[in-house]
Design an enzyme around this catalytic site. Structure first.
Site, PDB file in Angstrom:
ATOM      1  NE  ARG A   1      39.101  43.633  28.761  1.00  0.00           N
ATOM      2  CZ  ARG A   1      39.304  44.623  29.641  1.00  0.00           C
ATOM      3  NH1 ARG A   1      40.488  45.184  29.736  1.00  0.00           N
ATOM      4  NH2 ARG A   1      38.327  45.073  30.395  1.00  0.00           N
TER       5      ARG A   1
ATOM      6  CG  HIS B   1      33.418  47.045  29.409  1.00  0.00           C
ATOM      7  ND1 HIS B   1      33.618  45.817  29.993  1.00  0.00           N
ATOM      8  CD2 HIS B   1      34.357  47.878  29.944  1.00  0.00           C
ATOM      9  CE1 HIS B   1      34.637  45.900  30.836  1.00  0.00           C
ATOM     10  NE2 HIS B   1      35.091  47.128  30.836  1.00  0.00           N
TER      11      HIS B   1
ATOM     12  CD  GLN C   1      33.363  49.563  34.176  1.00  0.00           C
ATOM     13  OE1 GLN C   1      34.459  49.063  34.058  1.00  0.00           O
ATOM     14  NE2 GLN C   1      32.988  50.219  35.272  1.00  0.00           N
TER      15      GLN C   1
ATOM     16  CG  ASP D   1      35.642  54.634  27.875  1.00  0.00           C
ATOM     17  OD1 ASP D   1      36.706  54.428  28.493  1.00  0.00           O
ATOM     18  OD2 ASP D   1      35.227  53.885  26.961  1.00  0.00           O
TER      19      ASP D   1
ATOM     20  CB  CYS E   1      34.871  52.150  32.662  1.00  0.00           C
ATOM     21  SG  CYS E   1      35.624  52.657  31.106  1.00  0.00           S
TER      22      CYS E   1
ATOM     23  NE  ARG F   1      34.327  45.552  35.780  1.00  0.00           N
ATOM     24  CZ  ARG F   1      35.336  45.522  34.898  1.00  0.00           C
ATOM     25  NH1 ARG F   1      36.078  46.584  34.725  1.00  0.00           N
ATOM     26  NH2 ARG F   1      35.584  44.451  34.166  1.00  0.00           N
TER      27      ARG F   1
HETATM   28  N1  NVA Z   1      36.357  51.926  25.700  1.00  0.00           N
HETATM   29  C1  NVA Z   1      37.504  51.460  26.449  1.00  0.00           C
HETATM   30  C2  NVA Z   1      37.092  50.843  27.733  1.00  0.00           C
HETATM   31  C3  NVA Z   1      38.230  50.486  28.649  1.00  0.00           C
HETATM   32  C4  NVA Z   1      37.827  49.744  29.894  1.00  0.00           C
HETATM   33  C5  NVA Z   1      38.292  50.499  25.603  1.00  0.00           C
HETATM   34  O1  NVA Z   1      37.682  49.644  24.932  1.00  0.00           O
HETATM   35  O2  NVA Z   1      39.516  50.578  25.595  1.00  0.00           O
END
Ligand code: NVA
Length: 326
Positions: A101, A128, A131, A224, A264, A292
């Site tokens: 990540r 992502h 997800q 989101d 998410c 997930r």
């Molecule tokens: N768009 C959000 C997703 C979090 C799982 C972020 O990048 O923080």
């Protein structure tokens, strides 16, 4: 060439379907696949905050028979203390896969270029994709299919979830509408890529400024946070322009009668989604969070199975005797 999962369209439509089928099987029988028996180690590296991703990867890798090595990005300081390429070379000599990540997509692409083992995107600024595998599994469970399902993503359409919906949804033959305020639309080249994919799968991909048009008749409504990780200092200025995109009971009256709602997580009740919707009967967010685990396990199993990803044989050292006899 090693196979990686750096963005949603790294899987063809057929491959995406295979991974989702495997995810379904693993949900029914959690220990059905043990490709990491040994245990083989998977590095799980976080440069940004996490809860679901860490828990689901650690649990999943353990259930696959492996050892999940969580690496704190604040200690590793990849790209600062050591280049991404050198980190990739070091990790690739020791672990069976790398889950990362991080921030810009270019970082994970560089990791993949030098690792020699499969690299999985556990969220970047742009995508992502793990997800989305979980989301597609959840939609298939609740709608019985993916093809021709209409999904509307509301909120920051310029960010990872929106881009991943465009690419993964189009691959699955869905009609994907993303909607966000002016200046918060998807990167044009990702929208075009999704439209090209959709032309082959019978789906469609569009960006709509008007949230009502986006939600009209939708089977799935997704949102989101309005403030993605790394954008915290923009929270205040975003509140007003994003308000019309909040998923509320009122807005949902415009969706299909049996529409489901997804997020998410983490969710901010009263911002991008009302508490009544998130905690209400249309919400499938806890199934989504559970999936997930199953979807990521399926992805790892699938990746580790690919002929390109079989461990390379180390050059054999000649036994001492033979060397002496020369
Ligand atoms: N768009 C959000 C997703 C979090 C799982 C972020 O990048 O923080």
């Amino acid at each position: 060439m090693t196979r990686h999962f750096l963005r949603d369209d790294d899987l063809s439509a057929g491959e995406q379907a295979e991974v989702l089928e495997l995810a379904k099987r693993l949900k029914a029988d959690r220990y059905a696949e043990r490709p990491l028996e040994g245990p083989r180690t998977v590095a799980v590296v976080f440069d940004k905050p996490t809860l679901r991703t860490q828990v689901s990867f650690v649990t999943g890798i353990a259930e696959l028979g492996g050892f999940p090595m969580v690496v704190d990005g604040r200690l590793a300081r990849i790209g600062e203390r050591e280049s991404v390429a050198d980190t990739a070379r070091v990790l690739g000599r020791q672990v069976s896969a790398i889950v990362w990540r991080t921030y810009d997509q270019s970082r994970i692409e560089e990791m993949a270029d030098y690792s020699g083992v499969p690299v999985v995107n556990a969220l970047t600024d742009q995508f992502h994709p793990c997800q989305l595998l979980a989301d597609l599994q959840t939609i298939a469970e609740h709608k019985g299919r993916l093809s021709e399902v209409t999904v509307s993503f509301l909120g920051d359409a310029a960010t990872n979830m929106s881009h991943s919906y465009l690419l993964a949804g189009a691959r699955a033959g869905m009609h994907v509408r993303v909607s966000g305020p002016d200046g918060f639309g998807p990167q044009p080249h990702f929208l075009v890529a999704a439209q090209q994919i959709a032309a082959d799968t019978g789906g469609s991909a569009s960006y709509l400024l008007d949230p009502h048009e986006a939600v009209d008749g939708a089977d799935v409504v997704v949102t989101d946070t309005w403030v993605s990780m790394g954008r915290e200092d923009e929270a205040e200025q975003r509140a007003k322009p994003f308000e019309p995109y909040a998923v509320t009971e009122k807005l949902l009256t415009e969706a299909a009668d049996d529409a489901i709602v997804m997020h998410c997580l983490p969710a901010y009740r009263g911002k991008e989604i009302s508490a009544e919707v998130l905690d209400g009967p249309r919400s499938v967010v806890w199934d989504e969070a559970e999936n997930r685990l199953h979807a990521q396990k399926a992805l790892l199993v699938w990746l580790l199975r690919q002929p390109e990803n079989q461990p390379k044989k180390q050059p054999q050292k000649q036994p001492k005797k033979q060397r002496e006899n020369r």
